[in-house]
Design a protein around this motif. Structure first.
Motif, PDB file in Angstrom:
ATOM      1  N   VAL A 139       0.813  -1.258   0.168  1.00 27.34           N
ATOM      2  CA  VAL A 139      -0.028  -0.095   0.006  1.00 27.34           C
ATOM      3  C   VAL A 139       0.772   1.122   0.173  1.00 27.34           C
ATOM      4  O   VAL A 139       1.899   1.459   0.860  1.00 27.34           O
ATOM      5  N   PHE A 140       0.568   2.227  -0.959  1.00 29.34           N
ATOM      6  CA  PHE A 140       1.214   3.257  -0.949  1.00 29.34           C
ATOM      7  C   PHE A 140       0.595   4.650  -0.937  1.00 29.34           C
ATOM      8  O   PHE A 140      -0.440   4.630  -1.664  1.00 29.34           O
ATOM      9  N   LEU A 141       1.004   5.270   0.002  1.00 28.28           N
ATOM     10  CA  LEU A 141       0.142   6.581   0.339  1.00 28.28           C
ATOM     11  C   LEU A 141       0.829   7.569  -0.059  1.00 28.28           C
ATOM     12  O   LEU A 141       1.778   8.083   0.392  1.00 28.28           O
ATOM     13  N   ILE A 142      -0.110   8.570  -0.690  1.00 31.69           N
ATOM     14  CA  ILE A 142       0.663   9.966  -1.118  1.00 31.69           C
ATOM     15  C   ILE A 142      -0.384  11.011  -0.363  1.00 31.69           C
ATOM     16  O   ILE A 142      -1.300  11.099  -0.458  1.00 31.69           O
ATOM     17  N   THR A 143       0.281  11.555   0.595  1.00 29.09           N
ATOM     18  CA  THR A 143      -0.220  12.110   1.488  1.00 29.09           C
ATOM     19  C   THR A 143      -0.160  13.802   1.345  1.00 29.09           C
ATOM     20  O   THR A 143       0.890  14.255   1.332  1.00 29.09           O
ATOM     21  N   ASP A 144      -1.200  14.527   0.938  1.00 26.71           N
ATOM     22  CA  ASP A 144      -1.423  16.028   0.997  1.00 26.71           C
ATOM     23  C   ASP A 144      -1.301  16.605   2.208  1.00 26.71           C
ATOM     24  O   ASP A 144      -2.283  16.498   2.883  1.00 26.71           O
ATOM     25  N   ILE A 145      -0.226  17.259   2.669  1.00 29.27           N
ATOM     26  CA  ILE A 145      -0.080  17.866   3.872  1.00 29.27           C
ATOM     27  C   ILE A 145      -0.969  19.106   4.066  1.00 29.27           C
ATOM     28  O   ILE A 145      -0.913  19.734   5.091  1.00 29.27           O
ATOM     29  N   ILE A 146      -0.842  19.745   2.746  1.00 28.13           N
ATOM     30  CA  ILE A 146      -1.785  21.113   3.047  1.00 28.13           C
ATOM     31  C   ILE A 146      -3.365  20.614   3.150  1.00 28.13           C
ATOM     32  O   ILE A 146      -4.093  21.560   4.011  1.00 28.13           O
ATOM     33  N   ASN A 147      -4.057  19.680   2.422  1.00 25.87           N
ATOM     34  CA  ASN A 147      -5.292  19.626   2.322  1.00 25.87           C
ATOM     35  C   ASN A 147      -5.843  18.579   3.126  1.00 25.87           C
ATOM     36  O   ASN A 147      -6.830  18.027   3.291  1.00 25.87           O
ATOM     37  N   THR A 148      -4.882  17.805   3.672  1.00 26.71           N
ATOM     38  CA  THR A 148      -5.112  16.576   4.788  1.00 26.71           C
ATOM     39  C   THR A 148      -5.718  15.478   4.169  1.00 26.71           C
ATOM     40  O   THR A 148      -6.778  15.338   4.583  1.00 26.71           O
ATOM     41  N   ASN A 149      -5.408  14.852   2.953  1.00 27.81           N
ATOM     42  CA  ASN A 149      -6.104  13.805   2.475  1.00 27.81           C
ATOM     43  C   ASN A 149      -4.882  13.190   1.808  1.00 27.81           C
ATOM     44  O   ASN A 149      -3.748  13.448   1.548  1.00 27.81           O
ATOM     45  N   SER A 150      -5.314  11.745   1.361  1.00 22.68           N
ATOM     46  CA  SER A 150      -4.436  11.065   0.709  1.00 22.68           C
ATOM     47  C   SER A 150      -4.824  10.240  -0.304  1.00 22.68           C
ATOM     48  O   SER A 150      -6.218   9.881  -0.648  1.00 22.68           O
TER      49      SER A 150
END
Ligand code: MG
Ligand code: MG
Ligand code: MG
Length: 307
Positions: free
Chosen positions: A250-261
């Motif tokens: 499982v590879f998660l790309i996490t958006d730290i500005i909008n807080t979703n992945s």
């Protein structure tokens, strides 16, 4: 006196590195001969923090010799720990994760709190024991808290983490949000890494039901910046699955500005991800996970439950 080695998990993150160094300071306060070491490369975000804290270097180790005394920080699970850990005598654990794949032959200090960051519990110890705070360890602890809680925005963040964050900010006399945003951003430049490096930067292995899985995560300010590399990333993931006989990657790309992945899932058990999050993987083996940023709290538990 025998030297005690202190280390966090493999593919170390900012908390694993910073908490090891802070723990070295605490151990020395008690007269112990201790050395913080690491189980892997330092990422760009951590490098930013270490530069600010004026830490020169931290030695890397890959395994431990028979009888080596160790203190674990920021992890306890065997799969995430040093190779040949069965050789070691674990004399202490300071952690904030679930407890699994862990047993010892001898009694030990085991301090675990459900906080957002190991450094928050180290900060509590430092305060309680009246250990002198200096600029270096304050910077290290603040950096770790910022990293693990994504600047207090992660659902793993507790009031204790917030208290420590604001007290350390005040002690250092800096703007923690400004500093933290720069530090987090330093960790989002993945252009210098090969696909294989990207998927291993922050990868953790778990075992459940005789199945072996890896959940890997990267932070970004723009998901598309990472997702454009999907083909080479999937190629690297397939290779890991084959080489390590994994049932799921499982590879998660996490958006730290909008807080979703955005998640990419590969392997025999990839439908586990669909069940765990009640989503459908699209033709790119991927799906958006709204509001999901924490592997520990929002990703690993539902996956391990369905597995
Ligand atoms: Mg960690
Ligand atoms: Mg941590
Ligand atoms: Mg982490």
């Amino acid at each position: 006196m025998e030297k005690i080695l202190i280390f966090g998990h493999k593919n170390p993150d900012t908390d694993s590195i910073c908490s090891s160094i802070v723990m070295e300071k605490i151990a020395k306060h008690y007269g112990l001969d201790a050395e913080a070491v690491r189980l892997g490369n330092i990422n760009k975000e951590t490098e930013y923090a270490l530069n600010h804290a004026e830490v020169e270097s931290i030695r890397e180790i890959s395994d431990v010799q028979e009888g080596q005394k160790v203190i674990l920080v920021d992890h306890n699970e065997k799969e995430q720990s040093v190779d040949c850990r069965e050789n070691a005598e674990i004399i202490g654990v300071l952690d904030h994760h679930r407890i699994a794949s862990f047993e010892t032959a001898t009694p030990l200090y085991y301090i675990s709190k459900p906080y957002g960051c190991t450094s928050t519990l180290l900060y509590e110890i430092i305060k309680k024991e009246n250990i002198e705070l200096d600029k270096q360890i304050a910077t290290l602890m603040l950096s770790a808290i910022i990293s693990d809680t994504l600047l207090l925005k992660s659902p793993t963040c507790t009031q204790k983490d917030k208290d420590a964050y604001y007290e350390l900010e005040e002690f250092l006399g800096i703007n923690a949000e400004e500093y933290g945003l720069e530090m987090l951003k330093a960790g989002t430049d993945l252009s210098i890494y090969s696909a294989d490096e990207v998927i291993n930067l922050d990868a953790k292995e778990f075992e459940a039901n005789n199945k072996k899985i890896v959940i890997s995560q990267v932070n970004t300010a723009d998901i598309d910046d990472v997702f454009v590399r999907r083909e080479e990333l999937e190629f690297a993931m397939e290779k890991q699955i084959a080489d390590r006989k994994l049932d799921l990657f499982v590879f998660l790309i996490t958006d730290i500005i909008n807080t979703n992945s955005k998640v990419i899932a590969l392997g025999e058990q990839k439908e586990v991800v669909e069940k765990a999050f009640n989503v459908k993987l699209d033709e790119n083996d991927s799906a958006m996970l709204e509001g999901v940023v924490s592997r520990k709290k929002q990703v690993a538990p539902p996956i391990l439950e369905v597995l």
